[in-house]
Design an enzyme around this catalytic site. Sequence first.
Site, PDB file in Angstrom:
ATOM      1  N   LYS A  15      11.100  -2.171  -2.738  1.00  0.00           N
ATOM      2  CA  LYS A  15      11.953  -2.934  -3.663  1.00  0.00           C
ATOM      3  C   LYS A  15      12.231  -2.160  -4.952  1.00  0.00           C
ATOM      4  O   LYS A  15      13.348  -2.183  -5.451  1.00  0.00           O
ATOM      5  CB  LYS A  15      11.274  -4.268  -3.976  1.00  0.00           C
ATOM      6  CG  LYS A  15      11.999  -5.134  -4.986  1.00  0.00           C
ATOM      7  CD  LYS A  15      11.405  -6.522  -4.997  1.00  0.00           C
ATOM      8  CE  LYS A  15       9.955  -6.551  -5.428  1.00  0.00           C
ATOM      9  NZ  LYS A  15       9.802  -6.518  -6.899  1.00  0.00           N
ATOM     10  N   ARG A  56       8.507 -14.712 -10.822  1.00  0.00           N
ATOM     11  CA  ARG A  56       7.427 -14.634  -9.850  1.00  0.00           C
ATOM     12  C   ARG A  56       6.965 -16.028  -9.431  1.00  0.00           C
ATOM     13  O   ARG A  56       6.270 -16.170  -8.453  1.00  0.00           O
ATOM     14  CB  ARG A  56       6.216 -13.921 -10.466  1.00  0.00           C
ATOM     15  CG  ARG A  56       6.405 -12.447 -10.657  1.00  0.00           C
ATOM     16  CD  ARG A  56       5.766 -11.656  -9.532  1.00  0.00           C
ATOM     17  NE  ARG A  56       6.113 -10.260  -9.649  1.00  0.00           N
ATOM     18  CZ  ARG A  56       5.246  -9.305  -9.906  1.00  0.00           C
ATOM     19  NH1 ARG A  56       3.976  -9.596 -10.065  1.00  0.00           N
ATOM     20  NH2 ARG A  56       5.639  -8.061  -9.991  1.00  0.00           N
ATOM     21  N   ARG A 101      -0.388   5.855   2.629  1.00  0.00           N
ATOM     22  CA  ARG A 101      -0.321   6.419   1.281  1.00  0.00           C
ATOM     23  C   ARG A 101      -1.620   7.139   0.920  1.00  0.00           C
ATOM     24  O   ARG A 101      -2.709   6.672   1.223  1.00  0.00           O
ATOM     25  CB  ARG A 101      -0.076   5.315   0.246  1.00  0.00           C
ATOM     26  CG  ARG A 101       1.334   4.848   0.214  1.00  0.00           C
ATOM     27  CD  ARG A 101       1.738   4.413  -1.164  1.00  0.00           C
ATOM     28  NE  ARG A 101       0.946   3.313  -1.661  1.00  0.00           N
ATOM     29  CZ  ARG A 101       1.450   2.326  -2.410  1.00  0.00           C
ATOM     30  NH1 ARG A 101       2.729   2.312  -2.695  1.00  0.00           N
ATOM     31  NH2 ARG A 101       0.670   1.381  -2.855  1.00  0.00           N
ATOM     32  N   ARG A 138      -6.406   4.740  -1.682  1.00  0.00           N
ATOM     33  CA  ARG A 138      -6.832   3.715  -2.619  1.00  0.00           C
ATOM     34  C   ARG A 138      -7.327   2.490  -1.855  1.00  0.00           C
ATOM     35  O   ARG A 138      -6.823   2.172  -0.791  1.00  0.00           O
ATOM     36  CB  ARG A 138      -5.669   3.287  -3.534  1.00  0.00           C
ATOM     37  CG  ARG A 138      -5.177   4.367  -4.476  1.00  0.00           C
ATOM     38  CD  ARG A 138      -4.194   3.778  -5.482  1.00  0.00           C
ATOM     39  NE  ARG A 138      -3.414   2.692  -4.865  1.00  0.00           N
ATOM     40  CZ  ARG A 138      -2.903   1.667  -5.525  1.00  0.00           C
ATOM     41  NH1 ARG A 138      -3.052   1.568  -6.810  1.00  0.00           N
ATOM     42  NH2 ARG A 138      -2.205   0.737  -4.899  1.00  0.00           N
ATOM     43  N   ARG A 182      -3.449  -8.916   0.530  1.00  0.00           N
ATOM     44  CA  ARG A 182      -2.392  -8.908  -0.488  1.00  0.00           C
ATOM     45  C   ARG A 182      -1.125  -9.593   0.018  1.00  0.00           C
ATOM     46  O   ARG A 182      -0.447 -10.305  -0.713  1.00  0.00           O
ATOM     47  CB  ARG A 182      -2.046  -7.469  -0.887  1.00  0.00           C
ATOM     48  CG  ARG A 182      -3.005  -6.876  -1.894  1.00  0.00           C
ATOM     49  CD  ARG A 182      -2.857  -5.374  -1.941  1.00  0.00           C
ATOM     50  NE  ARG A 182      -1.641  -4.920  -2.606  1.00  0.00           N
ATOM     51  CZ  ARG A 182      -1.147  -3.697  -2.481  1.00  0.00           C
ATOM     52  NH1 ARG A 182      -1.742  -2.810  -1.707  1.00  0.00           N
ATOM     53  NH2 ARG A 182      -0.066  -3.346  -3.123  1.00  0.00           N
TER      54      ARG A 182
END
Length: 270
Positions: free
Chosen positions: A63, A142, A181, A214, A225
Amino acid sequence: MSIGGGELKAFMSAQNNAIVNAEQGDHDRCGWFHPAAAHRATAAPTSGTAWRLVLLGAPGVGKGTQADLLNQRLDACHLSTGDLFRAASKQKESDQSPAMRSAMEHMRRGELVPDSTVWEMVRERTNSIRCSSGFVLDGFPRTLGQAEALKQLMESEKIPLNAVVNYELPLANIVARLSGRRTCEKCKAVYHVTGNPPKIEGVCDRCAGKLFQREDDRPESITVRMAVYERSTAPLIEFYKALGVLVSIPAIGSPEDIYARTIETLKARA
Ligand SMILES: [Zn+2]
């Protein structure tokens, strides 16, 4: 919008970058950071070419990249609440607006910034909502409360919201993107094992630092998440769907593919 203490550190360390970014001219930052100097925002809203968009999408759908592309190519005012906080952190306290100062205090104490404060920060930038070339909102609203507040503000300003672009990607694809990642432990550069691999596996191209995954990018964390994201965003999706402005875009393919799909869909609605 909630900003935790951990993110404050990131904002603070990004302070120098923020200064550079904020000084790259008022083109892309326009009224959001310099409300008084938002000369482009003084013109009456035009119809037709100006796009007024809200972007939604889970972490990992790209995004932020789309926000940047839309902002540059539509010549719109871009507001990312993350950028807003970063800009605030480099201002002198006396130069900060009351809402900004309050937000910074919450962050310094490691607390979440309340919704009402985030909204106040956005409202202080009403000029940018009036930006004659349109705007792209990223990271805001949000919550349902923020969405309702934004709707009221735009109605009172007689400015229409053209579309709420919801970037969608199956969970499996999101996990594949995020779990690939790798971050440099020294310079924090971000790589991707297939999308953007370093020249030598596990080693940073820039500083030869060691790359690691991470905690947030582990598949278990990503699933958690995503569940949190879905729960908090579902009411927003329903809200905008009921208003008839929701546009769903599959976030599959390269950033350019997704961008082209976005523009095509928006134009078909215009
Ligand atoms: Zn590095």
